[in-house]
Scaffold this active site. Structure first.
Site: not given
Ligand code: 5GP
Length: 145
Positions: A105, A107
């Site tokens: 993903h 951001h």
């Molecule tokens: P990472 O640290 O893996 O780059 O970020 C994962 C992102 O996913 C975080 O910013 C977190 O807030 C978001 N996130 C975690 N669980 C969920 C969810 O169930 N739904 C959504 N829409 N975002 C999520």
């Protein structure tokens, strides 16, 4: 140590299968964008490929190409929707790199002069607010912004 494998039960795979809800901002054949539930700033949006990959390193280059095209589309709409001064776009790989959800993903976060980013994985946002933000992005896309 062997590389970790893709887990089809990760939370974003469940979102893609419609097993858990999200506030959808954009979707096409290859990608989906939705609001981050713990935004680091107003309008924090995640853009994901529909094809399974854990992160950048195991992704198919064709999936990366369509993903980045969607990131640009979403970034333009997000900037317009929130009348942002700029954008921060980032992507984490593996726990040591800050990754917490193991489906690739990107951001996309609107930025405003003098406003710092909130903590990663800080508080949960209000559902109604996220719904309104997703609607604002969809409206910007429909208006061709
Ligand atoms: P990472 O640290 O893996 O780059 O970020 C994962 C992102 O996913 C975080 O910013 C977190 O807030 C978001 N996130 C975690 N669980 C969920 C969810 O169930 N739904 C959504 N829409 N975002 C999520």
């Amino acid at each position: 140590m062997a590389d970790a494998q893709y887990d089809p039960d990760n939370i974003f795979a469940k979102i893609l299968r419609g097993e858990i809800p999200c506030h959808r901002a954009y979707e096409d054949a290859d990608t989906l964008a939705f609001m981050d539930v713990m935004p680091q700033g107003e309008g924090h949006t995640l853009v994901i490929p529909k094809a399974p990959s854990r992160g950048l390193l195991d992704a198919d280059p064709a999936a990366l190409a369509s993903l980045m095209a969607s990131v640009q589309t979403v970034a333009r709409a997000v900037k317009a929707a929130f009348e942002a001064d700029g954008l921060t776009v980032f992507q984490f790989n593996e726990p040591a790199g800050g990754q917490t959800v193991f489906h690739l993903h990107i951001h996309v976060i609107p930025r405003f002069e003098g406003v710092p980013l909130k903590r990663h994985e800080g508080g949960m946002a209000d559902n109604a607010v996220l719904a309104e933000h997703a609607a604002r992005i969809r409206a910007a896309l429909e208006a061709g912004r």
